[in-house]
Structures are given as structure tokens and as C-alpha cells.
Design an enzyme around this catalytic site. Structure first.
Site, PDB file in Angstrom:
ATOM      1  N   LYS A 128     -33.039   0.535  13.843  1.00 13.10           N
ATOM      2  CA  LYS A 128     -34.058   0.382  12.950  1.00 13.10           C
ATOM      3  C   LYS A 128     -34.050   0.782  11.542  1.00 13.10           C
ATOM      4  O   LYS A 128     -33.042   1.748  10.949  1.00 13.10           O
ATOM      5  CB  LYS A 128     -34.912   1.616  13.532  1.00 13.10           C
ATOM      6  CG  LYS A 128     -36.050   1.941  12.840  1.00 13.10           C
ATOM      7  CD  LYS A 128     -36.513   3.281  13.096  1.00 13.10           C
ATOM      8  CE  LYS A 128     -36.297   4.554  11.647  1.00 13.10           C
ATOM      9  NZ  LYS A 128     -36.764   4.035  10.209  1.00 13.10           N
TER      10      LYS A 128
ATOM     11  N   GLU B 150     -22.958   9.319   9.764  1.00  9.10           N
ATOM     12  CA  GLU B 150     -22.818   8.946   8.233  1.00  9.10           C
ATOM     13  C   GLU B 150     -23.482   9.308   7.403  1.00  9.10           C
ATOM     14  O   GLU B 150     -24.858   9.152   7.595  1.00  9.10           O
ATOM     15  CB  GLU B 150     -22.660   7.343   7.969  1.00  9.10           C
ATOM     16  CG  GLU B 150     -21.455   6.495   8.894  1.00  9.10           C
ATOM     17  CD  GLU B 150     -19.874   6.887   8.267  1.00  9.10           C
ATOM     18  OE1 GLU B 150     -19.943   7.615   7.283  1.00  9.10           O
ATOM     19  OE2 GLU B 150     -19.132   6.446   8.562  1.00  9.10           O
TER      20      GLU B 150
ATOM     21  N   CYS C 117     -24.582   7.058  -1.625  1.00 10.34           N
ATOM     22  CA  CYS C 117     -23.695   8.419  -0.933  1.00 10.34           C
ATOM     23  C   CYS C 117     -22.414   9.566  -1.609  1.00 10.34           C
ATOM     24  O   CYS C 117     -22.321  10.356  -0.802  1.00 10.34           O
ATOM     25  CB  CYS C 117     -23.531   8.734   0.335  1.00 10.34           C
ATOM     26  SG  CYS C 117     -22.414   6.851   0.981  1.00 10.34           S
TER      27      CYS C 117
ATOM     28  N   GLU D  33     -27.584  17.199  -2.822  1.00 11.73           N
ATOM     29  CA  GLU D  33     -27.300  16.359  -3.248  1.00 11.73           C
ATOM     30  C   GLU D  33     -28.875  16.002  -3.566  1.00 11.73           C
ATOM     31  O   GLU D  33     -30.076  15.812  -3.201  1.00 11.73           O
ATOM     32  CB  GLU D  33     -27.617  15.345  -1.479  1.00 11.73           C
ATOM     33  CG  GLU D  33     -27.085  13.737  -1.805  1.00 11.73           C
ATOM     34  CD  GLU D  33     -27.573  13.309  -0.595  1.00 11.73           C
ATOM     35  OE1 GLU D  33     -27.806  13.509   0.272  1.00 11.73           O
ATOM     36  OE2 GLU D  33     -26.437  12.186  -0.693  1.00 11.73           O
TER      37      GLU D  33
HETATM   38  P1  NAD Z   1     -33.164   9.718   5.623  1.00 13.43           P
HETATM   39  O1  NAD Z   1     -32.389  10.462   6.326  1.00 13.43           O
HETATM   40  O2  NAD Z   1     -34.094  10.171   4.953  1.00 13.43           O
HETATM   41  O3  NAD Z   1     -33.222   8.400   6.427  1.00 13.43           O
HETATM   42  C1  NAD Z   1     -32.653   7.777   7.371  1.00 13.43           C
HETATM   43  C2  NAD Z   1     -33.318   6.922   8.339  1.00 13.43           C
HETATM   44  O4  NAD Z   1     -33.473   7.550   8.784  1.00 13.43           O
HETATM   45  C3  NAD Z   1     -34.048   6.412   8.028  1.00 13.43           C
HETATM   46  O5  NAD Z   1     -34.679   5.308   8.779  1.00 13.43           O
HETATM   47  C4  NAD Z   1     -35.563   6.673   8.578  1.00 13.43           C
HETATM   48  O6  NAD Z   1     -36.738   6.118   8.841  1.00 13.43           O
HETATM   49  C5  NAD Z   1     -35.157   7.749   9.856  1.00 13.43           C
HETATM   50  N1  NAD Z   1     -35.174   8.893  10.104  1.00 13.43           N
HETATM   51  C6  NAD Z   1     -36.339   9.402   9.542  1.00 13.43           C
HETATM   52  N2  NAD Z   1     -36.448  10.468  10.502  1.00 13.43           N
HETATM   53  C7  NAD Z   1     -35.908  10.169  11.821  1.00 13.43           C
HETATM   54  C8  NAD Z   1     -35.849  11.042  12.861  1.00 13.43           C
HETATM   55  N3  NAD Z   1     -36.925  12.379  13.004  1.00 13.43           N
HETATM   56  N4  NAD Z   1     -35.350  10.185  13.378  1.00 13.43           N
HETATM   57  C9  NAD Z   1     -34.911   9.319  13.480  1.00 13.43           C
HETATM   58  N5  NAD Z   1     -34.305   9.225  11.771  1.00 13.43           N
HETATM   59  C10 NAD Z   1     -35.069   9.581  11.082  1.00 13.43           C
HETATM   60  O7  NAD Z   1     -32.099   9.168   3.903  1.00 13.43           O
HETATM   61  P2  NAD Z   1     -32.799   7.934   2.918  1.00 13.43           P
HETATM   62  O8  NAD Z   1     -33.550   9.027   2.291  1.00 13.43           O
HETATM   63  O9  NAD Z   1     -33.078   6.989   3.511  1.00 13.43           O
HETATM   64  O10 NAD Z   1     -31.456   8.231   2.358  1.00 13.43           O
HETATM   65  C11 NAD Z   1     -30.710   8.714   1.917  1.00 13.43           C
HETATM   66  C12 NAD Z   1     -30.060   9.235   2.332  1.00 13.43           C
HETATM   67  O11 NAD Z   1     -28.963   8.374   3.262  1.00 13.43           O
HETATM   68  C13 NAD Z   1     -29.334   9.712   1.416  1.00 13.43           C
HETATM   69  O12 NAD Z   1     -28.806  12.077   1.683  1.00 13.43           O
HETATM   70  C14 NAD Z   1     -27.566   8.973   1.200  1.00 13.43           C
HETATM   71  O13 NAD Z   1     -26.282  10.479   0.937  1.00 13.43           O
HETATM   72  C15 NAD Z   1     -27.590   9.394   2.836  1.00 13.43           C
HETATM   73  N6  NAD Z   1     -26.352   8.069   2.681  1.00 13.43           N
HETATM   74  C16 NAD Z   1     -25.533   8.287   3.957  1.00 13.43           C
HETATM   75  C17 NAD Z   1     -24.270   7.302   3.786  1.00 13.43           C
HETATM   76  C18 NAD Z   1     -22.764   7.154   4.386  1.00 13.43           C
HETATM   77  O14 NAD Z   1     -22.143   6.356   4.990  1.00 13.43           O
HETATM   78  N7  NAD Z   1     -22.442   8.683   4.838  1.00 13.43           N
HETATM   79  C19 NAD Z   1     -24.416   5.959   3.053  1.00 13.43           C
HETATM   80  C20 NAD Z   1     -25.930   5.578   2.975  1.00 13.43           C
HETATM   81  C21 NAD Z   1     -26.447   6.813   2.954  1.00 13.43           C
END
Ligand code: NAD
Length: 495
Positions: free
Chosen positions: A173, A248, A282, A380
Site C-alpha cells: 500500500k 522504518e 527521514c 521531526e
Molecule cells: P505516515 O506515517 O503518515 O504514513 C505512512 C504510510 O502509512 C502511508 O501509506 C499511510 O497511508 C499509512 N498509514 C497511515 N495511517 C495508518 C494506519 N493507521 N495504519 C496503517 N497504515 C497507515 O508517514 P508519511 O507522512 O507518509 O511519511 C513521512 C514519515 O515517514 C516521516 O516520519 C519519515 O521520517 C518517515 N520515513 C521513514 C523512513 C525510514 O526509512 N526510516 C523513510 C522514509 C520516510
């Protein structure tokens, strides 16, 4: 309206009865409208992945390798198209999409095509003299993968490649904001010879589709990249079924400039490391701790370079920085900077929404004078915002570097090899760069300490997440009478 799902090797319409506009955040233009998946599509996709698992988990590694190699080659043929779509849906300057996102993704495919043939257990041996022990490294089953919007294609690749190379099948997803390159990837994966059902994509929201996917009993493992907040929710759902969760999560990378650092290199590195992908990375440098003797020169140098950064049309090669992913995110970043100023911090450059651009842009921002325990230092921001704070000695710098809940990445800037080794030992993070910040390679692992998650993406280490280890013990004497049975019952002889 475009069909937003890829299930069982073909494009299908989502059943939620709702649609979503994919928007170019640099100008607000709708790129495409897609239908959304609903719970029924989760069922169909997981069923397709389950049906494909039996065969895919048993084919010789070379078959998996060939398919991933063909995928990498197909993507290379369409590299320009991938870069254009990625640039538009995520608001990336075309230079970044062309030079980083797409080649990095292709390289990952080629790496895992090779790695698929290097899955190993340990050598067979007779540990007790009578039994030969072997280790089987086996795939886990259907993996439910969830990816964020900041590097849509790379994150999709980081999720699907090691899982599939190891013999699992995947339902991915992507973020509902950026599903387009994941759908291209699915199309290319099928064309490259991945059997139907091995890789499926569902376009849907986190709460509706993400949670249903994680909770599905036939999904044996969850692989999630996203925020720490949602990571906790994912872990909770997975834990209820004792399901493996690879997480992650967010980061708040320190950038430590020691007194013997090459200052010009550190200034250059701080700007590149904090602004890459408009700070929506990130591992981006977010907290610069700078030795007091260099602090003023560092701040004026970074502010000067940041002030020269060109924002604007992401299709132009001359644009340095794109917008934030959405207006809502732009407002969140602006509000965090506003609260930092209210709490007593100073804006050394940037700190505003440019009024000459239509999209959700924010000027590169450098903040000084913030307290170590303030929100802007601890949380963040995920935007083009760097905080700089002075320190007086190495112990203080390393203590401050570790003083957040996160632990994804860090960098130390020094010309002293002893300092460099000490910093790399003391800093609690999954990656420590010395005299640089950001570079990653397919061969090396990526993953966090502390609240930045658990598990590794990329490299051979990622196979630890996507495989389970089985001990097989064979009695090579063939003897019916087994001496050791006397430890259980006195007369083991069946006669
Ligand atoms: P997010 O956590 O809002 O969403 C990530 C994904 O999770 C999306 O596909 C979203 O639709 C889904 N999601 C949201 N709520 C959910 C739930 N209740 N259950 C299951 N899935 C759910 O993050 P974002 O805003 O899309 O991305 C930014 C974040 O990602 C930042 O915190 C960044 O640091 C992190 N990130 C981490 C890495 C890493 O490798 N550690 C890499 C890239 C981004």
C-alpha cells in the site's frame, strides 16, 4: 478515472466507491484521479498473494533473480518516464528524480537480483556425532508493506525487492498521495516475468486499507515505513496477532561539527543534508551542533548558501528545491517554526512561505537560539528547516546528539580520526556518516535505533527481516535404539 489497483497481475478498479486526486504540489494541478481500494480489495489482493506464495517460495533462486534483473532493465528503459511521474506526484525537482530516485531504485533491483542467489544458512555439521544439522532459511509468506510519500518509488522498491527475492509475496500500500510510480512498478514487474500475485498494489488510505492489510490473518509479516506515530499503531495491530513487524520510522538526525572540521565542507554538507527532498527525508540533517569557535561562521555560511537556493518549477533543471508535499504539510511546517520563534528562537534565514509561487513551497530555514528541549529540536519537522546550536566540548556534543527519542542517522565532521571513531561509537543511530551526510548504497543497511524503528532495509541484512530460520536435524546412524532415549525412559527398546 484510472484504475488504482494491481492485483493478480492486472490492473483492476478499487471497490471503495471513492476516488482520490493525485496532485502536483508544485502547482496544485491534478495529475490523475484514481479509484480507492476498500476492504474487499484487501481480501482479493491477499488471496492472490497467498495463491502465488506456494510456487514462488519454491522456485530456484535463479528464477527470482532473472525476474528482478528483467525488472531493473525494464525500469532503466522507462527511466525518464519514472522520473517525470515521480517528480510531479511528489513535487521533486526533476534533477533529483533523475539523478537519485530513479537510478537508486534501478540499482536496488539489480542488487537484489544478485542477492537472491546468495541466501544462505550455515554449513551442515554433526554437532553431537549422530545427527546432521542443517539450517533452512525460508520465506515468511504474504508480506503486507506500507510506504510513505517522500520517496514513493524508492520506498516501494526497498519494501518489495528483498521480500520477493527471498521468496515471499507482497501486497504493497503506497501513500494515497503518491501511488503512481508504484503502479508503474507493478505493471513492469508483471511484464518482467514476476508471476501473477507475487506483487500487488492497493491504493487506499492508511486507516481503511492499511489497517485491514496489517490485520489480515493471512498476512504473515508487516513491513512499514512512515512516521513514528503511525508505526506505534502498526506495531500494536501486528502484536495482537504476534506478527513480525519491520518498522522504518521517523528521524531527527544530528550533524556534529567539531572544532577541527573543514568548515566549508561542513557548510556545504549541512545545506545539502538538510534540504534534500525539501527536508522531507527521514535521515535529513536537522540539528547542527557546532563547536562554539566555528558557530558564527557556520551560521552565516549556511544562511548565505540557503538564501541562494532556487525554488520553483520542478520540471526545470535549474530548480534546486521543490515544494512540500501538500498545503496541509506546509502549514504544519510554518506552525512549528512559528512556535519555535514564540519560544525564543531566532530565524537566521528563511522562515516564511514565498508569495511569488503557487505550490506549497517553504523557504529554506535556519534557526538559532532554540532550547535543546524545545519542540523544534526534539520533534521531526520534515521540512527545509535546520536548527543550529553551539557546544563547548566533545562530551557535550555527543550527549546532545543522542538527546532525542530518535536514532536513524547522524553525521560527524572532523579531520581527527580518533574523534571520528569515537563519534561513530557513541552516537546512537543506525547510520553515522563521517564528513558527509545522506549518501546511501544498496549494499549497506538502512534502519533505525530507538524510536526510529527496528529492522533493516537494503543490503543482505534485509534478508533477516524477510526470512525465518529452521533447524533440520537428521539422525545419520539410522539406528532404532537411541542411547539418549534412556534419559527419557528406562527401556527404550521397542522389542
Ligand atoms: P505516515 O506515517 O503518515 O504514513 C505512512 C504510510 O502509512 C502511508 O501509506 C499511510 O497511508 C499509512 N498509514 C497511515 N495511517 C495508518 C494506519 N493507521 N495504519 C496503517 N497504515 C497507515 O508517514 P508519511 O507522512 O507518509 O511519511 C513521512 C514519515 O515517514 C516521516 O516520519 C519519515 O521520517 C518517515 N520515513 C521513514 C523512513 C525510514 O526509512 N526510516 C523513510 C522514509 C520516510
Amino acid at each position: 478515472m484510472r484504475q488504482g489497483q494491481w492485483i493478480g497481475g492486472r490492473s483492476v478498479a478499487g471497490s471503495a466507491g471513492q476516488s482520490i486526486d493525485v496532485i502536483d504540489p508544485s502547482n496544485g494541478v491534478i495529475i490523475e484521479t484514481l479509484d480507492l481500494a476498500g476492504p474487499a480489495d484487501v481480501e482479493t489482493a491477499v488471496a492472490a498473494a497467498s495463491a502465488a506464495f506456494d510456487e514462488w517460495s519454491r522456485v530456484p533462486p535463479v528464477v527470482r533473480s532473472d525476474a528482478l534483473l528483467a525488472l531493473g532493465r525494464r525500469m532503466a528503459e522507462r527511466a525518464d518516464e519514472y522520473a517525470r511521474v515521480e517528480s510531479r506526484q511528489a513535487g521533486k525537482p526533476i534533477r533529483l528524480a533523475t539523478g537519485f530516485d530513479v537510478p537508486g531504485s534501478i540499482d536496488n533491483a539489480l542488487f537484489f537480483a544478485g542477492a537472491a542467489r546468495h541466501l544462505q544458512g550455515s554449513a551442515a555439521a554433526e554437532w553431537d556425532g549422530d545427527h546432521t544439522s542443517t539450517i533452512r532459511r525460508e520465506p515468511i509468506g504474504v508480506v503486507g508493506s506500507i510506504a510513505p510519500w517522500n520517496y514513493p518509488l524508492q520506498m516501494a522498491m526497498w519494501k518489495m525487492l528483498p521480500a520477493i527475492a527471498a521468496g515471499n509475496t507482497v501486497v504493497l500500500k503506497p501513500s494515497e498521495l503518491t501511488p503512481l510510480t508504484s503502479l508503474m512498478l507493478a505493471e513492469d514487474a508483471t511484464a518482467a516475468g514476476l508471476p501473477d500475485g507475487v506483487f500487488n498494489v492497493l491504493t487506499g488510505t492508511g486507516v481503511d486499507v492499511g489497517e485491514a492489510l496489517i490485520a489480515h490473518p493471512s498476512v504473515r509479516m508487516v513491513s512499514f515505513t512512515g512516521s513514528t506515530r503511525v508505526g506505534h499503531r502498526v506495531a500494536e495491530i501486528a502484536a495482537a496477532q504476534l506478527k513480525r513487524a519491520h518498522l522504518e520510522l521517523g528521524g531527527k538526525a544530528p550533524f556534529v561539527v567539531f572544532e577541527d572540521a573543514d568548515l566549508d565542507a561542513a557548510i556545504q554538507g549541512a545545506v545539502a543534508g538538510s534540504l534534500i527532498n525539501t527536508g522531507q527525508d527521514c535521515t535529513a540533517a536537522t540539528r547542527a551542533y557546532v563547536h562554539r569557535s566555528l558557530f558564527d561562521a557556520f551560521v552565516s555560511g549556511v544562511a548565505r548558501v540557503m538564501d541562494g537556493i532556487v525554488l520553483g518549477d520542478t520540471s526545470l533543471d535549474t530548480t534546486d528545491l521543490g515544494p512540500l508535499i501538500s498545503e496541509a504539510h506546509q502549514q504544519k511546517v510554518a506552525a512549528m517554526v512559528g512556535r519555535a520563534v514564540e519560544a525564543g528562537a531566532t530565524v537566521a534565514c528563511g522562515g516564511f512561505v514565498p508569495d511569488d509561487l503557487d505550490g506549497s513551497f517553504y523557504r529554506p530555514t535556519l534557526i538559532t537560539g532554540a532550547a535543546q528541549d524545545s519542540e523544534i529540536v526534539q520533534e521531526e519537522v520534515f521540512g527545509p528547516v535546520l536548527v543550529a546550536l553551539p557546544f563547548d566540548d566533545d562530551d557535550e556534543a555527543l550527549r546532545l546528539a543522542n538527546d532525542t527519542p530518535y536514532g536513524l542517522a547522524a553525521s560527524a565532521w572532523t579531520t581527527d580520526v580518533v574523534r571520528a571513531h569515537r563519534a561513530s561509537r557513541e552516537i546512537q543511530a543506525g547510520c553515522v556518516w563521517i564528513n558527509d551526510h545522506i549518501p546511501i548504497v544498496s549494499e549497506m543497511p538502512h534502519g533505525g535505533y530507538k524510536q526510529s524503528g527496528m529492522g533493516k532495509d537494503m543490503s543482505l541484512y534485509s534478508f533477516e527481516e524477510y526470512t525465518q530460520i529452521k533447524h533440520v536435524s537428521t539422525d545419520i546412524t539410522g539406528a532404532a535404539r537411541k542411547e539418549w532415549h534412556r534419559t527419557i525412559f528406562a527401556e527404550p527398546d521397542p522389542q
